[in-house]
Design a protein around this motif. Structure first.
Motif, PDB file in Angstrom:
ATOM      1  N   GLU A 173      21.052   8.049  19.848  1.00  0.00           N
ATOM      2  CA  GLU A 173      22.105   8.306  20.827  1.00  0.00           C
ATOM      3  C   GLU A 173      22.930   7.049  21.076  1.00  0.00           C
ATOM      4  N   GLU A 174      24.196   7.257  21.331  1.00  0.00           N
ATOM      5  CA  GLU A 174      25.047   6.153  21.756  1.00  0.00           C
ATOM      6  C   GLU A 174      24.784   5.918  23.246  1.00  0.00           C
ATOM      7  N   GLN A 175      24.104   4.836  23.530  1.00  0.00           N
ATOM      8  CA  GLN A 175      23.628   4.612  24.894  1.00  0.00           C
ATOM      9  C   GLN A 175      24.738   4.077  25.801  1.00  0.00           C
ATOM     10  N   ASP A 176      24.753   4.589  27.029  1.00  0.00           N
ATOM     11  CA  ASP A 176      25.668   4.032  28.024  1.00  0.00           C
ATOM     12  C   ASP A 176      24.899   3.013  28.859  1.00  0.00           C
TER      13      ASP A 176
END
Length: 780
Positions: free
Chosen positions: A440-443
């Motif tokens: 996942e593209e982490q925030d």
């Protein structure tokens, strides 16, 4: 005479020869310590070659040894996460660990609170700088320069360093254990000890650092390939006064905040000037505040920007962090639900202003708004509503839909399943979320920690103690300075595992320090739950009945609970109330706690809270209230996990009031390492068998009670004591009474061979070799 020689590598030849002569004449015993390079003098090494002396190669201390060193040096309990950080920074070198502690204590970063040593900031790697500088100045000029380049670029590309400095120089650094080689994924070089890197960077002037940077960049044909390399190159540029592009500054600040390098995160974020990137940079600053437990400062930054943005990414930046900050400040589910609606409205306005992208933008914002709404449902404890919203986020079978649920939704589903008593399903859900993190593209939300605490809670209710402990160990060894904000929660989770195993004294030793840490920084709102566990452990432990310390600890824990009991998801808040009620009964024993447990169990009626109801009923049983058994049996079809199954078997034994059923329940408890519960079952089994006139069974249960072992220090639980069958007990009972095999056969109307076979199997189960030993086994 005992002759101790430190730094024996510096001995001159004549002195070394004299020592060898003294040892040879048996006039002295000699203990010497030397660095691997250049090592002991040749004359001393000859003693080892001849077998006169023993050589011991000392490796680095592991974290448990560093923890012991820290507690001895500081004179009191030290939060284990601090010892983990000391081990990482010092590389296990005791000299560096001591210097790091002294430097941190001198600046106030390492401080004592209510008897527990806590760490309020990063360890200052310049503490051991004098020792590092001395070692550095002893190198050849080329080696000094190469080591500085490795420290400044850490991790430094090995091929580039070898081209610039020479293969022989790099080999010399590796041979002298001042640098180490690794593949990450390309070949890189690092200082042997992390403190070397920090200390050496302070020894290099800005002009010299700039020159080394330019030389290295001339040999690197690609951008940094890892987040750590990118962060270090940005930090190195800033140290040299080199201007860095805003996008690179922002990328470095985001990665630094997620890796808990708050100093670099804040420095890089403040330097971002592009108006289109400023909101994200401000969110980084909010995350830095959140990492440090400054929730009001984080809220003041996030509140200004919430619901604003010129594109979807800018609009959604920091929204989950805003929900977490509101939760940490005690804002209710209504406020967060209102934020979700406001975000959805902002998304609709933004979508209308971008014809052609309207559907895509609307879906993205709606998904995040739904996540905030589900966070509000978690706080409220509306697990039926949460389940419906989670189902709405999944694509219908056979139809295309959005990507699989992100890790945040896995965490909320795991929590919902926990509340419903589905521990095994909750563990699988949380594990799936943890597996997805890398993809996942982490925030800027702390997804890993949000999932981990639910994963460990689920594993505890599955009775999977070792798997849970391994998950916590993995986090502790890989999270770096994430242990500053989350170390207290990790320690509290370990305490929860011990408490669920009935190991209250061990749990209390962990929960006290964990509570002190969480009072200062509580990013997951675990303080009230930890205080309730500490209250129960102090009230129910072996020292609870005597001594003012237990009463004082209980009072302090109760005060901490009452000050924070409105924070966090309902599951945590309700579980804390249940634990406090059990602690009240353990402390006073007057029935008030049992009555409160009964009320809480009724409050948790319904399938969506079956797991919480189970916890209340189990604690009633642990307090000796057998009337809770029917309620637990009523829940049985809804529950999952070995822990619940063991208590369900006990409730069934209470219903039957049968010795064999109690023995089976005791075996189940023993498999899980629940020694106190197993002992209680064996007592009841012995009583039931005495009532039934089963003398052999009674004696075996009393023997089994004495053999019921607690888990070993490594967490491995011995297997249960084997229970004899009804026929085996009959035959053994008659044998103990002195009857021969033929007399037993006549009494029971079986063959002599049958009697001999049952006795043989009984001997094996009971660990005896002959009939005479049965008297010892069943004595009393």
């Amino acid at each position: 005479m005992l002759l101790l020689v430190d730094d024996a590598h510096d001995l001159d030849e004549a002195t070394a020869a004299l020592i060898v002569d003294l040892v040879g004449a048996n006039w002295v015993r000699f203990v010497g310590a030397a660095r691997p390079r250049p090592g002991m003098p040749a004359a001393v090494l000859q003693l080892w070659a001849e077998g006169t002396a023993q050589r011991i190669d000392l490796g680095p201390l592991d974290w448990e040894a560093v923890h012991q060193l820290a507690e001895q040096h500081l004179g009191g309990p030290v939060l284990p996460s601090i010892s983990q950080l000391l081990r990482r920074a010092s590389g296990g070198n005791p000299l560096y660990a001591l210097q790091l502690m002294d430097a941190a204590a001198a600046t106030g970063a390492l401080f004592r609170r209510n008897g527990v040593w806590l760490l309020g900031g990063r360890l200052d790697g310049t503490g051991p700088s004098v020792a590092v500088e001395e070692q550095w100045r002893g190198l050849a000029q080329a080696e000094r320069e190469a080591l500085c380049m490795v420290a400044l670029a850490e991790p430094a590309p090995r091929e580039a360093v070898e081209e610039l400095m020479g293969h022989d120089v790099v080999d010399a650094l590796l041979d002298s254990h001042l640098a180490v080689a690794a593949y990450e994924p390309d070949p890189v070089l690092r200082p042997r000890y992390p403190v070397h890197g920090e200390a050496l960077r302070t020894l290099v002037s800005a002009s010299r650092s700039l020159e080394l940077r330019q030389r290295l960049l001339s040999r690197i044909g690609h951008e940094p390939r890892t987040a750590e390399s990118m962060m270090r190159m940005v930090a190195w540029s800033l140290e040299c006064g080199v201007e860095v592009a805003d996008k690179q500054l922002l990328s470095a600040s985001i990665e630094a905040a997620k890796m808990f390098d708050d100093e670099l995160a804040a420095r890089a974020a403040r330097l971002v000037r592009d108006p289109g990137l400023r909101k994200c940079a401000r969110t980084v600053m909010a995350r830095v505040h959140y990492n440090a437990g400054r929730y009001e400062e984080a809220a003041s930054v996030l509140k200004h920007d919430f619901g604003r943005g010129n594109d979807v990414q800018e609009l959604l930046t920091g929204t989950l962090l805003w929900g977490a900050t509101r939760t940490a400040l005690g804002d209710g589910p209504g406020e967060i639900a209102a934020d979700a609606a406001a975000l959805a409205a902002a998304g609709e306005r933004l979508a209308r202003s971008h014809p052609g992208s309207e559907a895509r933008m609307s879906r993205s914002v709606s998904r995040r708004a739904a996540e905030l709404e589900m966070l509000a449902l978690s706080l409220q404890g509306d697990y039926a509503g949460l389940g419906a919203r989670l189902d709405g986020q999944r694509p219908a079978e056979g139809r295309p839909g959005p990507a699989p649920a992100p890790s945040f939704l896995h965490a909320l589903e795991a929590e919902r399943l926990l509340a419903a008593g589905k521990a095994e399903s909750a563990a699988r859900e949380a594990a799936a979320g943890l597996d997805r993190l890398a993809d996942e593209e982490q925030d800027l939300f702390f997804h890993r920690e949000f999932l981990l605490i639910r994963y460990v809670a689920a594993l505890a209710l599955c009775g999977e103690w070792e798997t849970a402990a391994a998950a916590l160990d993995s986090y502790s060894s890989t999270s770096g300075y994430g242990l500053l904000p989350f170390g207290g929660g990790v320690l509290a989770a370990r305490g929860f595992l011990l408490l669920r195993q009935g190991r209250t004294a061990e749990a209390e030793r962990m929960l006290g320090p964990a509570l002190e840490s969480l009072k200062l920084n509580d990013p997951l709102q675990l303080c009230a739950l930890t205080a309730s566990m500490e209250f129960l452990a102090a009230a129910s432990g072996p020292d609870a009945a005597s001594g003012l310390d237990a009463a004082s600890a209980s009072a302090a824990a109760l005060e901490a609970y009452e000050s924070r009991n409105q924070l966090g998801p309902l599951y945590q808040r309700m579980l804390a109330r249940i634990l406090v009620a059990a602690g009240t009964e353990g402390l006073h024993g007057d029935g008030r706690g049992l009555a409160e447990l009964g009320r809480l169990a009724e409050e948790c009626r319904g399938p969506d809270r079956a797991g919480l109801r189970m916890q209340a009923l189990v604690l009633r049983l642990e307090c000796g209230d057998d009337e809770a058994a029917p309620g637990l049996l009523e829940l049985a079809p809804l529950l999952e996990g070995r822990w619940a199954a063991a208590w369900r078997a006990y409730a069934e034994a209470l219903r039957l009031d049968d010795g064999t059923a109690y023995a089976r329940a005791a075996a189940g408890f023993q498999e899980l390492g629940l020694a106190a519960a197993a002992t209680r079952c064996y007592d009841k089994a012995a009583t039931a068998m005495r009532r039934a006139g089963d003398k052999a069974g009674e004696r075996q249960m009393r023997r089994s009670k004495g053999a019921a072992p607690a888990p070993a220090a490594n967490g491995v639980t011995p297997g249960p004591v084997t229970v004899l069958t009804d026929r085996e007990r009959d035959i053994v009972s008659l044998a103990v009474d002195g009857l021969t095999d033929r007399e037993i056969a006549a009494t029971l109307h079986v063959s002599v061979r049958t009697v001999e076979g049952h006795l043989y199997r009984s001997y094996a189960k009971l660990g005896v070799n002959r009939r005479e030993q049965l008297q010892d086994v069943f004595r009393g």
